[in-house]
Enzyme design. Structure first.
Site, PDB file in Angstrom:
ATOM      1  N   ASP A  10      49.798  28.930 -75.303  1.00 18.27           N
ATOM      2  CA  ASP A  10      49.501  30.355 -75.206  1.00 18.27           C
ATOM      3  C   ASP A  10      48.509  30.829 -76.268  1.00 18.27           C
ATOM      4  O   ASP A  10      48.855  30.931 -77.443  1.00 18.27           O
ATOM      5  CB  ASP A  10      50.825  31.119 -75.336  1.00 18.27           C
ATOM      6  N   ASP A  56      43.544  34.972 -72.522  1.00 19.74           N
ATOM      7  CA  ASP A  56      44.969  34.737 -72.743  1.00 19.74           C
ATOM      8  C   ASP A  56      45.508  33.703 -71.759  1.00 19.74           C
ATOM      9  O   ASP A  56      45.777  34.004 -70.601  1.00 19.74           O
ATOM     10  CB  ASP A  56      45.725  36.059 -72.592  1.00 19.74           C
TER      11      ASP A  56
END
Length: 426
Positions: free
Chosen positions: A108, A303
Site C-alpha cells: 500500500d 494509491d
C-alpha cells in the site's frame, strides 16, 4: 496510547489512518552477501545482496455493492467518500520472523507502516486470518512506539486506529521481514484487537505500507528504507504492475523497474508535497485530450492500496455535468476519454474505468474527497488507474514514474494511445 482516526474503504482502511500518524531475486555476482546476527538468539540474515525481487499478487474481486461511508479527517481535510466501491484487492506474501511466518498483505503506497494480526488477538477478524506469533520467532523483540525494548515489568505502548466502521488496537514488535531473499529487521504493529467489520471481510491478513517517510511512525517502520540501508536493493525503487486478466500476473517489484511491463518510455514526475503520499501535481483535467480548466492547481496521490478513484467534490460535480453519462447507459459506447494532465501529457481513462455500469444503469464512479491546500485539492488514483499505467516509485529522488502498461490481452497501440498530448482549452 496513540490514537488515530480514519475511514475504511477496502484496502484504504490503513491509508487514511496512516495519513494522520504524528509522532527474484537476481544475485549480483560482484558482491558477496554477508551474514549478520539479528534479534535476540542470533538468527542470521543476508545483507548486501544488491538485488531485486518480484512478489506475484493475487487478485480478489468482491462484487458486493456495499461500501463503507463516513466523514473523517484526512490529510488535514474533510473527506466524504460516497458511491460504489469496486472491492478489488491485490495482495501477496511476505515472511515475518525466524523461522518464517507467511502473511498476506496489501502493498500500500497510501500508508506508511506494516500492520498484521498478532497471536494475542482473539477477535473473529483476527482468528480468520493468519496471525503473527512472536513467541515462535527467535528474532522477535517487543518494543515501544519509539523503538526501545520493552523492559521487564514495563507496560507496552499501544496504538489504536479508529474508523467510522471499526477499530484496531495494536502493539509494537521488531523482527525480521523478508520479501523473497530480501530481508531486514524492522519495526511493525501487531494488532491485539480488531472489530468484525470491516476487517473480517478482507481476504488479506494485513497491510504493508510503502508511503514516503513522512507517513511512517519512524525510519525503522519503513521496510523499503530498511532494505536499502542494509544493501539489499539494487536500486532504491519499487514498481507496481496490476492486471485484471487471468492471462498475466500482477506484481510488485522491489529494487527494479521492469521494462517488460511498459509500452514506450516512462516519464518521471517529482513528488510535490511532503505529505508522505506519492503525490504529484496535475495541470488540469482533459476530456478527449482537451483541457477543461477545471483543476489548475490540483494534486494526485497514487494509491496502490485502494480500489477507488476520488477527487474534489466541486470538480467531480462539474465532470459529471460535462461527461454527460446517461443513467440508462444509452450513450455508454460513445462516452469520451477522461484524462489527467501531468507535465503536458494526458493520462487517459476509458469509460469502463470511470463509469459504474450495471448493464441497466450507469453513473460516474469517481467519489468525492475534499482536501484543502497545501495538500489539496487532491485526487486519489487507485486500481482503475493502476491497471492502465505501470508505475514506479523512486525513494532516492522522490519521484513517481508513469508509463502505459503492457498487457497480454491488449494490443500495444491501444495501450500506447492512453498517453497523449494535451490540447489547449482555447
Amino acid at each position: 496510547m496513540v490514537r488515530w482516526q480514519g475511514i475504511v474503504t477496502i484496502a484504504t482502511w490503513l491509508a487514511c489512518a496512516q495519513a494522520l500518524v504524528s509522532p527474484e531475486s537476481r544475485k549480483n555476482s560482484a558482491l558477496k552477501p554477508t551474514l549478520v546476527q539479528t534479534g535476540r538468539i542470533g538468527a542470521t540474515r543476508r545483507v548486501g545482496l544488491k538485488s531485486s525481487h518480484s512478489v506475484i499478487l493475487k487478485r480478489n474481486l468482491n462484487n458486493a455493492r456495499n461500501t463503507f461511508r463516513a466523514n473523517a479527517s484526512f490529510l488535514d481535510g474533510e473527506s466524504t467518500l460516497s458511491g460504489v466501491v469496486h472491492k478489488t484487492a491485490y495482495y501477496g506474501n511476505i515472511q515475518v520472523g525466524h523461522p518464517a511466518q507467511t502473511i498476506t498483505v496489501v502493498f500500500d503506497t497510501g500508508s506508511g507502516n506494516l500492520m498484521v494480526p498478532s497471536e494475542s488477538c482473539q477477535d473473529h477478524a483476527c482468528r480468520m486470518h493468519k496471525r503473527y506469533n512472536p513467541l515462535k520467532s527467535d528474532s522477535a523483540v517487543a518494543v515501544q512506539a519509539d523503538g526501545s525494548k520493552v523492559g521487564w515489568g514495563d507496560s507496552k505502548d499501544q496504538l489504536t486506529v479508529t474508523f467510522g466502521t471499526g477499530e484496531i488496537t495494536g502493539e509494537f514488535y521488531q523482527d525480521d521481514v523478508c520479501i523473497g531473499a530480501l530481508c531486514t529487521s524492522m519495526t511493525f504493529i501487531g494488532s491485539t484487537h480488531e472489530t468484525n467489520l470491516p476487517f473480517s471481510s478482507f481476504s488479506f491478513d494485513g497491510v504493508l505500507g510503502l508511503a514516503l517517510g513522512e507517513m511512517t511512525q519512524g525510519p525503522k517502520f519503513s521496510l523499503l528504507q530498511q532494505l536499502n540501508e542494509v544493501g539489499q536493493l539494487r536500486d532504491f525503487v519499487f514498481s507496481v504492475f496490476l492486471s485484471d486478466s487471468n492471462a498475466e500476473d500482477s506484481e510488485v517489484t522491489f529494487g527494479d523497474v521492469k521494462k517488460e511491463h511498459m509500452v514506450g518510455d516512462m516519464f518521471w514526475v517529482p513528488v510535490s508535497r511532503k505529505s508522505g503520499y506519492w503525490q504529484v501535481a496535475i495541470e488540469d483535467i482533459a476530456i478527449d485530450n482537451k483541457k477543461q480548466e477545471l483543476c489548475s492547481d490540483c494534486q494526485v496521490a497514487v494509491d496502490t492500496g485502494t480500489s477507488m478513484l476520488a477527487g474534489p467534490s466541486q470538480v467531480i460535480r462539474q465532470l459529471r455535468s460535462r461527461l454527460k453519462v446517461a443513467g440508462d447507459c444509452s450513450n455508454y459506447d460513445s462516452l469520451p476519454d477522461l484524462g489527467f494532465v501531468v507535465e503536458g501529457r494526458v493520462l487517459n481513462l476509458k469509460p469502463q474505468d470511470y463509469v459504474d455500469n450495471s448493464g441497466k444503469s450507469c453513473s460516474v464512479s469517481l467519489m468525492t474527497l475534499d482536501v484543502p491546500p497545501p495538500n489539496g485539492p487532491l485526487f486519489i488514483f487507485g486500481d482503475p488507474f493502476l491497471r492502465k499505467f505501470f508505475t514506479a516509485y523512486d525513494r532516492a529522488n522522490r519521484k513517481v514514474g508513469f508509463a502505459a502498461a503492457r498487457h497480454a490481452d491488449v494490443p500495444e497501440w491501444k495501450s500506447a494511445a492512453l498517453l497523449a498530448t494535451a490540447i489547449s482549452a482555447h
